[in-house]
Design a protein around this motif. Structure first.
Motif, PDB file in Angstrom:
ATOM      1  N   ARG A  62       0.833  -1.201   0.000  1.00  0.00           N
ATOM      2  CA  ARG A  62       0.000   0.000   0.000  1.00  0.00           C
ATOM      3  C   ARG A  62       0.864   1.244   0.000  1.00  0.00           C
ATOM      4  O   ARG A  62       1.975   1.249   0.536  1.00  0.00           O
ATOM      5  N   GLY A  63       0.287   2.311  -0.534  1.00  0.00           N
ATOM      6  CA  GLY A  63       0.861   3.622  -0.334  1.00  0.00           C
ATOM      7  C   GLY A  63       0.597   4.026   1.105  1.00  0.00           C
ATOM      8  O   GLY A  63      -0.376   3.556   1.716  1.00  0.00           O
ATOM      9  N   ILE A  64       1.449   4.862   1.660  1.00  0.00           N
ATOM     10  CA  ILE A  64       1.331   5.263   3.069  1.00  0.00           C
ATOM     11  C   ILE A  64      -0.084   5.721   3.415  1.00  0.00           C
ATOM     12  O   ILE A  64      -0.610   5.382   4.464  1.00  0.00           O
ATOM     13  N   LEU A  65      -0.697   6.492   2.549  1.00  0.00           N
ATOM     14  CA  LEU A  65      -2.026   7.013   2.833  1.00  0.00           C
ATOM     15  C   LEU A  65      -3.132   6.081   2.349  1.00  0.00           C
ATOM     16  O   LEU A  65      -4.302   6.410   2.441  1.00  0.00           O
ATOM     17  N   GLY A  66      -2.768   4.890   1.852  1.00  0.00           N
ATOM     18  CA  GLY A  66      -3.741   3.952   1.308  1.00  0.00           C
ATOM     19  C   GLY A  66      -4.516   3.177   2.343  1.00  0.00           C
ATOM     20  O   GLY A  66      -5.543   2.590   2.050  1.00  0.00           O
ATOM     21  N   GLY A  67      -4.038   3.127   3.546  1.00  0.00           N
ATOM     22  CA  GLY A  67      -4.758   2.465   4.618  1.00  0.00           C
ATOM     23  C   GLY A  67      -4.482   0.974   4.741  1.00  0.00           C
ATOM     24  O   GLY A  67      -4.469   0.263   3.746  1.00  0.00           O
ATOM     25  N   ILE A  68      -4.241   0.550   5.959  1.00  0.00           N
ATOM     26  CA  ILE A  68      -4.043  -0.871   6.243  1.00  0.00           C
ATOM     27  C   ILE A  68      -4.897  -1.296   7.431  1.00  0.00           C
ATOM     28  O   ILE A  68      -4.680  -2.354   8.004  1.00  0.00           O
ATOM     29  N   THR A  69      -5.879  -0.489   7.760  1.00  0.00           N
ATOM     30  CA  THR A  69      -6.758  -0.795   8.881  1.00  0.00           C
ATOM     31  C   THR A  69      -7.403  -2.156   8.707  1.00  0.00           C
ATOM     32  O   THR A  69      -7.895  -2.484   7.628  1.00  0.00           O
ATOM     33  N   GLY A  70      -7.375  -2.947   9.758  1.00  0.00           N
ATOM     34  CA  GLY A  70      -8.004  -4.261   9.730  1.00  0.00           C
ATOM     35  C   GLY A  70      -7.175  -5.347   9.088  1.00  0.00           C
ATOM     36  O   GLY A  70      -7.644  -6.470   8.933  1.00  0.00           O
ATOM     37  N   GLU A  71      -5.958  -5.036   8.719  1.00  0.00           N
ATOM     38  CA  GLU A  71      -5.084  -6.030   8.095  1.00  0.00           C
ATOM     39  C   GLU A  71      -4.069  -6.523   9.130  1.00  0.00           C
ATOM     40  O   GLU A  71      -3.159  -5.796   9.501  1.00  0.00           O
ATOM     41  N   PRO A  72      -4.231  -7.748   9.610  1.00  0.00           N
ATOM     42  CA  PRO A  72      -3.266  -8.270  10.580  1.00  0.00           C
ATOM     43  C   PRO A  72      -1.926  -8.546   9.909  1.00  0.00           C
ATOM     44  O   PRO A  72      -1.879  -8.786   8.699  1.00  0.00           O
ATOM     45  N   SER A  73      -0.854  -8.484  10.687  1.00  0.00           N
ATOM     46  CA  SER A  73       0.445  -8.806  10.091  1.00  0.00           C
ATOM     47  C   SER A  73       1.444  -9.220  11.159  1.00  0.00           C
ATOM     48  O   SER A  73       1.325  -8.841  12.315  1.00  0.00           O
ATOM     49  N   GLN A  74       2.422  -9.977  10.742  1.00  0.00           N
ATOM     50  CA  GLN A  74       3.540 -10.336  11.594  1.00  0.00           C
ATOM     51  C   GLN A  74       4.750  -9.462  11.276  1.00  0.00           C
ATOM     52  O   GLN A  74       5.766  -9.561  11.947  1.00  0.00           O
ATOM     53  N   GLY A  75       4.648  -8.619  10.260  1.00  0.00           N
ATOM     54  CA  GLY A  75       5.757  -7.741   9.907  1.00  0.00           C
ATOM     55  C   GLY A  75       5.312  -6.619   8.990  1.00  0.00           C
ATOM     56  O   GLY A  75       4.486  -6.829   8.111  1.00  0.00           O
ATOM     57  N   VAL A  76       5.862  -5.436   9.232  1.00  0.00           N
ATOM     58  CA  VAL A  76       5.563  -4.267   8.406  1.00  0.00           C
ATOM     59  C   VAL A  76       6.879  -3.595   8.038  1.00  0.00           C
ATOM     60  O   VAL A  76       7.735  -3.377   8.892  1.00  0.00           O
ATOM     61  N   VAL A  77       7.025  -3.276   6.751  1.00  0.00           N
ATOM     62  CA  VAL A  77       8.184  -2.515   6.285  1.00  0.00           C
ATOM     63  C   VAL A  77       7.658  -1.228   5.668  1.00  0.00           C
ATOM     64  O   VAL A  77       6.765  -1.260   4.817  1.00  0.00           O
ATOM     65  N   ILE A  78       8.187  -0.095   6.133  1.00  0.00           N
ATOM     66  CA  ILE A  78       7.874   1.201   5.534  1.00  0.00           C
ATOM     67  C   ILE A  78       9.138   1.674   4.844  1.00  0.00           C
ATOM     68  O   ILE A  78      10.152   1.917   5.485  1.00  0.00           O
ATOM     69  N   ASP A  79       9.069   1.752   3.530  1.00  0.00           N
ATOM     70  CA  ASP A  79      10.225   2.101   2.717  1.00  0.00           C
ATOM     71  C   ASP A  79       9.879   3.360   1.920  1.00  0.00           C
ATOM     72  O   ASP A  79       8.829   3.421   1.290  1.00  0.00           O
ATOM     73  N   ASP A  80      10.755   4.333   1.937  1.00  0.00           N
ATOM     74  CA  ASP A  80      10.510   5.576   1.208  1.00  0.00           C
ATOM     75  C   ASP A  80       9.170   6.192   1.595  1.00  0.00           C
ATOM     76  O   ASP A  80       8.278   6.369   0.765  1.00  0.00           O
ATOM     77  N   ALA A  81       9.034   6.542   2.858  1.00  0.00           N
ATOM     78  CA  ALA A  81       7.783   7.134   3.339  1.00  0.00           C
ATOM     79  C   ALA A  81       7.528   8.505   2.723  1.00  0.00           C
ATOM     80  O   ALA A  81       6.390   8.959   2.669  1.00  0.00           O
ATOM     81  N   HIS A  82       8.575   9.160   2.256  1.00  0.00           N
ATOM     82  CA  HIS A  82       8.446  10.484   1.635  1.00  0.00           C
ATOM     83  C   HIS A  82       8.954  10.416   0.203  1.00  0.00           C
ATOM     84  O   HIS A  82       9.935   9.739  -0.089  1.00  0.00           O
ATOM     85  N   LYS A  83       8.289  11.157  -0.668  1.00  0.00           N
ATOM     86  CA  LYS A  83       8.629  11.135  -2.090  1.00  0.00           C
ATOM     87  C   LYS A  83      10.014  11.686  -2.366  1.00  0.00           C
ATOM     88  O   LYS A  83      10.741  11.186  -3.219  1.00  0.00           O
ATOM     89  N   ASN A  84      10.406  12.718  -1.630  1.00  0.00           N
ATOM     90  CA  ASN A  84      11.700  13.357  -1.870  1.00  0.00           C
ATOM     91  C   ASN A  84      12.148  14.100  -0.617  1.00  0.00           C
ATOM     92  O   ASN A  84      11.436  14.127   0.393  1.00  0.00           O
ATOM     93  N   ARG A  85      13.303  14.684  -0.676  1.00  0.00           N
ATOM     94  CA  ARG A  85      13.856  15.380   0.488  1.00  0.00           C
ATOM     95  C   ARG A  85      12.978  16.546   0.920  1.00  0.00           C
ATOM     96  O   ARG A  85      12.793  16.807   2.102  1.00  0.00           O
ATOM     97  N   GLU A  86      12.415  17.251  -0.052  1.00  0.00           N
ATOM     98  CA  GLU A  86      11.548  18.395   0.260  1.00  0.00           C
ATOM     99  C   GLU A  86      10.359  17.954   1.108  1.00  0.00           C
ATOM    100  O   GLU A  86      10.018  18.592   2.103  1.00  0.00           O
TER     101      GLU A  86
END
Length: 102
Positions: A62-86
Motif C-alpha cells: 500500500r501507499g502510506i495514505l492507502g490504509g491498512i486498517t483491519g489487516e493483521p500482520s507479523q511484519g511491516v516494512v515502511i520504505d521511502d515514506a516520503h517522495k523526496n527530500r523536500e
C-alpha cells in the motif's frame, strides 16, 4: 520479505511506501522472488497489491495514505515514506504521514 514468507508462509506481511504505484512495483518483485523460493500462492488471490499463500499467509502493498486498517500482520516494512527530500523536511508532510498511522 520473500525469504521470510518462504520460511513462514502462514505469516502476513505489509509493505508501505509513499505512493501505491511504488509499493505495488516492489510487491511484484517480492512476489517473483517468493515464487522462485518455493512459496505457493493461492490461485484466486494473486493481485499485485495483495497476494496470499496456500498456507494462509500473504503480502499487502500500500501507499502510506492507502490504509491498512483491519489487516493483521507479523511484519511491516515502511520504505521511502516520503517522495523526496523536500517532503521529508516539510513539517506539514511529516505530520500528514504521522497522522496516517492513527
Amino acid at each position: 520479505m520473500a525469504r521470510h514468507l518462504a520460511r513462514h508462509p502462514e505469516h502476513q506481511l505489509i509493505y508501505a511506501s509513499y505512493e501505491n504505484d511504488l509499493a505495488e512495483a516492489k510487491s511484484r518483485d517480492i512476489r517473483d522472488y517468493a515464487l522462485r523460493s518455493g512459496v505457493e500462492l493461492r490461485p484466486d488471490a494473486q493481485r499485485v497489491g495483495k497476494w496470499l499463500t496456500r498456507q494462509g499467509g500473504g503480502f499487502l502493498a500500500r501507499g502510506i495514505l492507502g490504509g491498512i486498517t483491519g489487516e493483521p500482520s507479523q511484519g511491516v516494512v515502511i520504505d521511502d515514506a516520503h517522495k523526496n527530500r523536500e517532503d521529508a523536511e516539510s513539517a506539514l508532510m511529516r505530520e500528514r504521514r504521522f497522522r496516517s498511522y492513527d
